[in-house]
Each structure stands twice: as C-alpha cells, then as structure tokens.
Motif scaffolding. Structure first.
Motif, PDB file in Angstrom:
ATOM      1  N   ASN A 187      60.768 -50.267   6.311  1.00 51.40           N
ATOM      2  CA  ASN A 187      61.148 -49.341   5.356  1.00 51.40           C
ATOM      3  C   ASN A 187      60.332 -48.154   5.282  1.00 51.40           C
ATOM      4  O   ASN A 187      60.664 -46.852   5.504  1.00 51.40           O
ATOM      5  CB  ASN A 187      61.877 -49.855   4.169  1.00 51.40           C
ATOM      6  CG  ASN A 187      63.020 -50.764   4.164  1.00 51.40           C
ATOM      7  OD1 ASN A 187      63.708 -50.572   5.286  1.00 51.40           O
ATOM      8  ND2 ASN A 187      63.138 -51.610   3.501  1.00 51.40           N
ATOM      9  N   ILE A 228      60.087 -46.109   8.624  1.00 54.44           N
ATOM     10  CA  ILE A 228      61.205 -45.213   8.807  1.00 54.44           C
ATOM     11  C   ILE A 228      61.104 -44.051   7.989  1.00 54.44           C
ATOM     12  O   ILE A 228      61.288 -42.923   8.377  1.00 54.44           O
ATOM     13  CB  ILE A 228      62.657 -46.071   8.598  1.00 54.44           C
ATOM     14  CG1 ILE A 228      62.715 -46.900   9.699  1.00 54.44           C
ATOM     15  CG2 ILE A 228      63.577 -45.097   8.618  1.00 54.44           C
ATOM     16  CD1 ILE A 228      63.827 -47.977   9.212  1.00 54.44           C
ATOM     17  N   LEU A 261      65.676 -46.529  13.692  1.00 54.90           N
ATOM     18  CA  LEU A 261      66.528 -47.791  13.277  1.00 54.90           C
ATOM     19  C   LEU A 261      66.719 -48.721  14.590  1.00 54.90           C
ATOM     20  O   LEU A 261      66.010 -49.888  14.480  1.00 54.90           O
ATOM     21  CB  LEU A 261      68.035 -47.927  13.106  1.00 54.90           C
ATOM     22  CG  LEU A 261      68.643 -49.021  12.732  1.00 54.90           C
ATOM     23  CD1 LEU A 261      68.028 -49.986  11.610  1.00 54.90           C
ATOM     24  CD2 LEU A 261      70.247 -48.559  12.407  1.00 54.90           C
ATOM     25  N   VAL A 302      67.416 -55.351   7.821  1.00 57.15           N
ATOM     26  CA  VAL A 302      67.627 -53.802   7.861  1.00 57.15           C
ATOM     27  C   VAL A 302      69.159 -53.451   7.533  1.00 57.15           C
ATOM     28  O   VAL A 302      69.291 -52.352   7.346  1.00 57.15           O
ATOM     29  CB  VAL A 302      67.659 -53.262   9.491  1.00 57.15           C
ATOM     30  CG1 VAL A 302      66.469 -53.685  10.033  1.00 57.15           C
ATOM     31  CG2 VAL A 302      68.736 -54.061  10.072  1.00 57.15           C
TER      32      VAL A 302
END
Length: 172
Positions: free
Chosen positions: A69, A72, A122, A143
């Motif tokens: 996380n 990203i 992703l 996810v």
C-alpha cells in the motif's frame, strides 16, 4: 530513551522479514535512492500501525499489505515526505544488500524484473504477491479484490509478461 519491549519486538520482526521490504522496493523503484526512501516510508507506516497489529496474525502478511500500500502511494507520488527521518541503517536495513539481490540475478530474472516494473502499480502488487507464493484468496484480502478478479488478473498478467518476454528475446 531505551527501547521498550514492544519496540524490541517490532525491530526483531522487522529484521526477520526485511526481505519483504527489499522485494517491494526493488519492484517499485529503479533508483537506489528511491528504494531507500520507499523502505523508510514503509518502516514509518509499519511503526505507526504497530500498536494496531493483531499479534495473532502473521507479521509477514501484515507487513506485506502495508508495504505494498505504501509502495503504491509512493509510486503515485502521493506519499508525504518524512521530516526528521532517521537513517535507514538505524533499522538494520542495508541498501547494498538490496542491490546485491538485484546483481545476483541471472539475465532471465533481470529481464522479468524489468518487465514487471513496466506493469501498473496494482498489477505489480499482484505479481509480487503471486511470486511470493500467496494463494489467490490471500492476495484478494491483501489488495481488496475478489479472489475471482485476482485469478483473472494474474492470468492476464502472465500472458502479457510471456508476450513481452518473447518480444524481448526476439530483439536480442
């Protein structure tokens, strides 16, 4: 101020699972300096989340979820910079070790990493989790997708990587 027992437990778990940090940083950052920044951001996020960590859950899974996380967000440029950050070496992390992991890879593995780096954030997370051996339902939970969606996306990513790898070999 000396570390508390909780601090020691955090540092020990972090040390034991630092390979996760290296893998995520290598997957999301091509520059060494960026990998160091990302690892530092992940450690800060882990530390901030540590009081809420369920000790009955696997540390590695919890750590991986947070690491991806943060990666990203970092990749998208949304992560905020940390003021007064401690040197990454204070956490027992060795950026040279992350570099050695990359350097030790064969040409095929290096090409695979380059192809993975071209995926969106992703898809890159899905591939990392898949390559780590996580089951589709675990990946889905990490996810926030359905297991069916994860399976479909992973199959499409595999096909995409196979085509890209074949094209890269044809260029040689």
């Amino acid at each position: 101020m000396p570390p508390t027992p909780s601090d020691d437990a955090f540092l020990a778990a972090l040390q034991q699972h630092k390979a996760i940090l290296y893998k995520v940083a290598n997957a999301y950052c091509s520059r060494r300096e960026d990998r160091g920044d990302l690892i530092q951001d992940i450690i800060v996020a882990l530390w901030q989340s540590w009081p809420r960590y369920d000790r009955n859950a696997a540390f590695a899974g919890w750590m991986q979820r947070i690491a991806i996380n943060v990666a990203i967000s970092f990749y998208r440029g949304e992560s905020r910079r940390i003021r007064d950050a401690l040197p990454i070496e204070d956490f027992g992390m060795d950026l040279a070790a992350a570099d050695r992991v990359l350097d030790a890879e064969g040409d095929d593995l290096r090409t695979l990493h380059q192809l993975i780096a071209q995926l969106d954030e992703l898809d890159r997370a899905l591939v990392l989790l898949y390559l780590e051996g996580h089951a589709q339902d675990e990946i889905a939970a990490l996810v926030g997708l359905s297991a069916t969606n994860v399976a479909t996306r992973i199959n499409r990513i595999k096909q995409k990587l196979q085509r890209a790898y074949a094209a890269a070999e044809d260029d040689l």
